[in-house]
Design a protein around this motif. Structure first.
Motif, short mmCIF file in Angstrom:
data_model
loop_
_atom_site.label_atom_id
_atom_site.label_comp_id
_atom_site.label_asym_id
_atom_site.label_seq_id
_atom_site.Cartn_x
_atom_site.Cartn_y
_atom_site.Cartn_z
N LEU B 87 -65.24 -13.82 24.40
CA LEU B 87 -64.50 -13.90 25.66
C LEU B 87 -65.39 -13.51 26.83
CD1 LEU B 87 -61.73 -14.47 26.84
CD2 LEU B 87 -61.17 -12.06 26.57
N ALA B 88 -66.21 -12.46 26.60
CA ALA B 88 -67.09 -12.00 27.66
C ALA B 88 -68.06 -13.11 28.05
CB ALA B 88 -67.86 -10.77 27.20
N ILE B 89 -68.60 -13.79 27.05
CA ILE B 89 -69.57 -14.85 27.33
C ILE B 89 -68.89 -15.98 28.10
CG2 ILE B 89 -71.19 -16.49 26.32
CD1 ILE B 89 -71.47 -14.62 23.97
N LEU B 90 -67.65 -16.27 27.70
CA LEU B 90 -66.90 -17.32 28.40
C LEU B 90 -66.70 -16.94 29.86
CD1 LEU B 90 -65.98 -18.73 25.65
CD2 LEU B 90 -63.84 -19.09 26.86
N VAL B 91 -66.22 -15.74 30.06
CA VAL B 91 -65.96 -15.29 31.43
C VAL B 91 -67.24 -15.34 32.26
CG1 VAL B 91 -65.27 -13.33 32.85
CG2 VAL B 91 -64.03 -13.83 30.75
N PHE B 94 -67.94 -18.94 33.20
CA PHE B 94 -67.00 -19.61 34.10
C PHE B 94 -66.88 -18.92 35.44
CE2 PHE B 94 -66.09 -22.97 31.58
CZ PHE B 94 -65.55 -22.68 30.35
N THR B 95 -66.72 -17.61 35.42
CA THR B 95 -66.47 -16.96 36.71
C THR B 95 -67.67 -16.18 37.22
OG1 THR B 95 -65.66 -14.94 35.70
CG2 THR B 95 -64.05 -16.68 36.14
N GLY B 96 -68.39 -15.54 36.28
CA GLY B 96 -69.51 -14.71 36.75
C GLY B 96 -69.04 -13.46 37.44
N HIS B 97 -67.80 -13.07 37.20
CA HIS B 97 -67.31 -11.81 37.77
C HIS B 97 -67.85 -10.71 36.88
CE1 HIS B 97 -64.55 -8.48 38.58
NE2 HIS B 97 -64.41 -9.04 39.79
N ARG B 98 -68.85 -10.00 37.41
CA ARG B 98 -69.60 -9.15 36.52
C ARG B 98 -68.81 -7.96 36.00
NH1 ARG B 98 -74.23 -9.03 40.70
NH2 ARG B 98 -72.29 -8.90 41.89
N GLY B 99 -67.90 -7.47 36.78
CA GLY B 99 -67.11 -6.33 36.34
C GLY B 99 -66.40 -6.64 35.04
N TRP B 100 -65.72 -7.80 35.02
CA TRP B 100 -64.98 -8.16 33.83
C TRP B 100 -65.89 -8.48 32.66
CZ3 TRP B 100 -60.40 -6.71 33.06
CH2 TRP B 100 -59.50 -6.60 34.12
N VAL B 101 -67.00 -9.15 32.96
CA VAL B 101 -67.94 -9.46 31.88
C VAL B 101 -68.39 -8.17 31.22
CG1 VAL B 101 -70.16 -10.48 31.31
CG2 VAL B 101 -68.71 -11.56 33.00
N TYR B 301 -75.94 -9.51 27.83
CA TYR B 301 -74.95 -9.70 28.89
C TYR B 301 -74.55 -8.37 29.50
CZ TYR B 301 -74.32 -14.58 27.70
OH TYR B 301 -74.51 -15.91 27.51
N LEU B 302 -74.41 -7.38 28.61
CA LEU B 302 -73.99 -6.06 29.07
C LEU B 302 -74.96 -5.50 30.10
CD1 LEU B 302 -71.80 -3.91 28.18
CD2 LEU B 302 -73.64 -2.84 26.93
N VAL B 303 -76.26 -5.51 29.68
CA VAL B 303 -77.28 -4.92 30.54
C VAL B 303 -77.41 -5.73 31.83
CG1 VAL B 303 -79.75 -4.61 30.72
CG2 VAL B 303 -78.56 -3.77 28.73
N GLY B 304 -77.25 -7.06 31.70
CA GLY B 304 -77.39 -7.89 32.88
C GLY B 304 -76.31 -7.64 33.91
#
Lengths: 456, 442
Positions: B87-91, B94-101, B301-304
């Motif tokens: 889900l994180a990768i999807l978000v 699609f959105t690039g909203h980093r908080g949610w990712v 993704y986390l670190v990014g």
């Protein structure tokens, strides 16, 4: 004369027993001293009885005079009996090199090596004298002369105004005793006795740890006060505070000696050879080898010799730092103390391997306590008398080093057991400390006569 | 399926000698490959088989794979969080909203970390005590190390330092505190005891780690280095090698002096599963690799997204690195430590909590410095004064609390409250502009 030497040879055995018989035997010896040759045979049998009656922990007043040796015998005993004395020629060699070439690096190195045997012999002479003076004064003697080498070097450095060298060499002596000597002792003891865990007297270790922490406190306040610029009179307040704290620390140390001597029976019976016993009670016998006056004479000779070499040593430090490309901090903190403590180092390891961990601990930690609570305050007071601004502000880095080291050691000692891993940990900690000082210099704002440009 | 009930049968707590295990898991190995056989028959079959015949048809292999997936993925409730990873990768795409990712990555990593611990533990059954101990010692905190390596690749040295520090703090204060607290609540009347000697050795090592961290920090802070900035990096690298040496000696010392209670601490990661391995050796290795890959992907993704999350949520990066990251990485250990404390097995809880702290401080941090050295990154042991002071006082408090060998709910509560104070401190902490290469300016 020859009888004398055979008599001397006989007494070379380890003896651990009660002490009442001794007194009577020694008084006998007292009489026989006047006519040494005739009594040699009697001395043999006396020594046999002596052997059965000397206690390891109780060298109470002997009130004895020993056979006066001839000068040659004395020299033979003192100078030629230990292998470490092979290093003695380095002393005069250092002076020669200084006069002929003036190459500081070599002069420094040769003085350093030349002092090692002298320090060891000084410990020996002190121990011998302690036989004649009884437990109390003997303990005091050890307490004062135990680290005489460091004190002599420090006083010379004070005279030259190299306050930082004094502070760093005293600090280095504490660190090397607590980490290197103790670590090697624990490690070698643990290797030899792999199956069991060696134990030592917790109470003594805890008292010493407490004193070391008090010393850290004494050092921390001036340093922090100065560092945070919160003194009433910048620079002067912390000097006055240092001098006051030094007096307090000396009082504490005196109380500690008193406490040790009084409660020796209660706490220290399980073989604590701390202060009341010759610190370097090495693998020599428990009977004095040289007479009282000989001991005093040798003490003076060795002290004079050490003073001479110390002068060359201290003068050559800065030059050596440039020549050897090492920071002065490293030379003062790591190299000087290793030399000053070489003899104690060897004896601590040896006692650990014989499962006499209490003696090792007494040598190592006792020496640290001595320098921390006596050596440093004493130097401050001597500096006060000399008019030098020697203070307890060891600068933040050194103070932090001492603090964390005391904590680590106090923690490791508190459960009263030892194994090779603890020893290894202490040695590795010392490696880290040494590495830290290898890359450490004082900022230009600190230090009066120290070079402030970075050493490549 | 019969096999399913067989597994359930084994789900009960069995704590017996290692010898029985070995013989038991031999026949499990057989039964995994041919699951449709009657389990009862398998018992008697394996008595005569010497563990060599591998009856494999494509059918049984596929069933084996399904079985394996079922065991590894579907047996723990924590794995409900697994979908958060993809889900994180999807978000992100699609959105690039980093908080949610960031948040989803965090949640997604938690179950993976737990399964990684599980796989390591399973593999340890097959390798024996020595290599098993080493495995645990290395992979025990694999999640933190993976996250740290990714952060180092991006040059976020401070994040590495802070997340490792936070892992130590969370293990020492939060995990241990919760364990003591819950154990104390359950066993209200008596005071729980644990092995003082082991705790003492760990405390000593932690103090040595503090020493290793203190010198570079103070050296740099007081500007007393020979070459400003470079000396303390060289010193850090040297100290790291020394610390790794000490840790190796510690492992050697532990293995050599195996006492009755050492066995307990060796099986420290044995969670609420049984003592019998559930999956075969090769399955463990494969799962280990799969999970490590998956964790690596999510870590990237986390670190990014750390910095973005920090800006979005208005939280300092320090807080995220020190408090949030480790809580996730340690979630599984946390749960198991509490559980063991409630079963009066405080030695195992202690092994999990303090052992993990020791591992990170004497192995994790130095290995990151060495890896940074190889990568050419200036990762050093200078954690800056505030972090070093925090570690110092925490180690002192914990060493002091552990030294008498007893535990009660009050000690646990004290540790938890200390952690609260630490967390609050980092909530209002940011690095000055002079420090940090890629830290965001709020």
């Amino acid at each position: 004369m020859d009888d004398n030497s055979t008599t001397m040879a006989r007494v070379h055995s380890h003896v651990e027993m009660g002490s009442l018989e001794q007194r009577s035997v020694l008084e006998f010896e007292d009489e026989s001293l006047v006519s040494p040759v005739s009594v040699a045979a009697k001395a043999h049998s006396n020594n046999a009885a002596l052997r059965r009656s000397i206690s390891a922990a109780r060298l109470d007043d002997f009130g004895t005079k020993f056979t006066s040796n001839s000068v040659l015998d004395s020299i033979k005993i003192v100078v030629f009996s230990t292998k470490i004395n092979l290093l003695m020629p380095f002393g005069p060699l250092a002076i020669l090199v200084h006069k002929l070439s003036g190459h500081h690096g070599w002069v420094f190195f040769l003085s350093l090596v030349g002092i090692i045997p002298l320090a060891e012999r000084l410990g020996y002479a002190t121990e011998q004298l302690a036989f004649f003076t009884g437990a109390t004064v003997g303990g005091l003697l050890n307490a004062t002369f135990g680290n005489a080498t460091e004190l002599i070097i420090s006083i010379y450095a004070l005279k030259t105004g190299m306050i930082r060298v004094v502070q760093q060499s005293l600090l280095g002596s504490i660190l090397s005793n607590m980490l290197l000597v103790l670590g090697c002792a624990f490690f070698s003891g643990g290797i030899v006795f792999t199956n069991k865990e060696q134990v030592f007297n917790k109470a003594a270790a805890v008292v010493n740890s407490g004193l070391l922490l008090m010393a850290v406190m004494g050092l921390l306040f001036p340093a922090t006060l100065h560092f945070t610029h919160t003194e009433v009179h910048f620079g002067k307040s912390e000097l006055a505070l240092s001098r006051f704290s030094s007096c307090v620390m000396l009082v504490a140390y005196a109380a500690y000696l008193f406490f040790q001597l009084k409660s020796q029976k209660i706490l220290y019976v399980p073989v604590n050879e701390g202060e009341s016993q010759p610190e370097g009670s090495t693998d020599d016998e428990e009977a004095p080898e040289i007479s009282k006056w000989e001991a005093i004479v040798w003490l003076s000779i060795l002290t004079a010799w050490i003073s001479v070499l110390s002068e060359y040593l201290v003068d050559a430090i800065e030059g050596a730092s440039d020549a050897l490309k090492m920071p002065i901090a490293f030379i003062s903190v790591i190299l000087l103390p290793i030399v000053g403590n070489a003899a104690e180092h060897a004896s601590a390891i040896m006692f650990a391997m014989k499962d006499k961990l209490d003696i090792s601990l007494g040598v190592a930690i006792g020496s640290s306590t001595q320098i921390a609570m006596f050596g440093i305050p004493f130097c401050v007071v001597v500096g006060w008398i000399m008019g030098r601004p020697m203070d307890l502000n060891f600068q933040l880095f050194e103070t932090a080093t001492l603090f964390i080291t005391v904590l680590v050691v106090a923690f490791l000692l508190q459960d009263g057991t030892s194994n090779y891993f603890k020893g290894l940990m202490l040695i590795l900690c010392y490696l880290i400390v040494a590495a830290s000082f290898f890359v450490h210099i004082d900022p230009a704002s600190v230090g009066e006569l120290n070079p402030s440009e970075p050493v490549k | 399926m019969d096999y399913g009930s067989q597994m359930n049968g084994i789900q009960s707590h069995i704590e017996m000698e290692v010898l029985d295990q070995r013989s038991t898991h031999d026949f499990e190995e057989e039964s995994l490959i041919s699951p449709e056989r009657d389990p009862q028959k398998t018992h008697s079959l394996c008595a005569s088989q010497s563990g060599g015949s591998q009856v494999c048809s494509i059918n049984t292999l596929r069933n084996g794979v399904f079985m394996s997936i079922k065991i590894v993925i579907f047996t723990t409730k924590l794995n409900l969080l697994m979908p958060f990873g993809p889900l994180a990768i999807l978000v992100h795409k699609f959105t690039g909203h980093r908080g949610w990712v960031f948040f989803f990555c965090l949640l997604g990593i938690a179950p993976l970390a737990e399964r990684l611990g599980y796989a390591t533990e399973q593999l340890a059954f097959y390798t024996g005590a020595t290599v098993g101990g080493l495995l645990n010692a290395t992979f025990g905190n694999a999640t933190e190390l993976i996250i740290s390596i990714y952060a180092m690749k991006r040059g976020m040295i401070r994040v590495v330092q802070q997340s490792l520090l936070g892992s130590i703090l969370s293990n020492m204060l939060l995990v241990l505190g919760c364990a003591f607290f819950s154990g104390g609540i359950v066993f209200y009347e008596k005071e729980q005891v644990f092995d003082k000697a082991n705790a003492g050795v760990n405390s000593g090592l932690l103090l040595m780690a503090v020493m290793g961290l203190l010198f570079p920090a103070v050296l740099h802070f007081t500007h007393t280095e020979v070459h400003f900035g470079k000396s303390e990096l060289a010193l850090s690298r040297f100290s790291s090698c020394v610390m790794l040496l000490a840790y190796a000696a510690y492992l050697f010392f532990q293995l050599k002096s195996v006492r009755p209670n050492e066995e307990g601490s060796q099986i420290e990661e044995s969670s609420d599963d049984d003592e019998v391995p559930e999956i075969s050796k090769w399955e463990s290795i494969i799962w280990l690799s799969i999970l490590t890959c998956w964790i690596s992907v999510l870590s990237e993704y986390l670190v990014g997204t750390i910095e973005g999350a920090s800006t979005d949520w208005k939280i300092p990066v320090s807080f995220i690195s020190v408090i949030l990251l480790p809580i996730v990485g340690n979630a599984a250990e946390h749960a198991s430590a509490i559980m063991f404390a409630m079963k009066d097995k405080l030695d195992i809880s202690l092994g999990v909590a303090i052992g993990s702290s020791t591992q990170i401080s004497m192995f994790g941090i130095p290995i990151c410095v060495v890896i940074g050295w190889m990568m050419g990154r200036p990762m050093d042991l200078n954690f800056q004064l505030f972090e070093t002071a925090t570690l110092f006082i925490t180690v002192l408090v914990v060493a002091f609390l552990l030294q008498e060998g007893t535990s009660n709910y009050f000690k646990g509560l004290m540790l938890i409250l200390c952690y609260l104070i630490v967390a609050a401190s980092f909530f209002v902490h940011e690095d000055p502009a002079s420090v940090g290469e890629k830290q965001p300016q709020p």
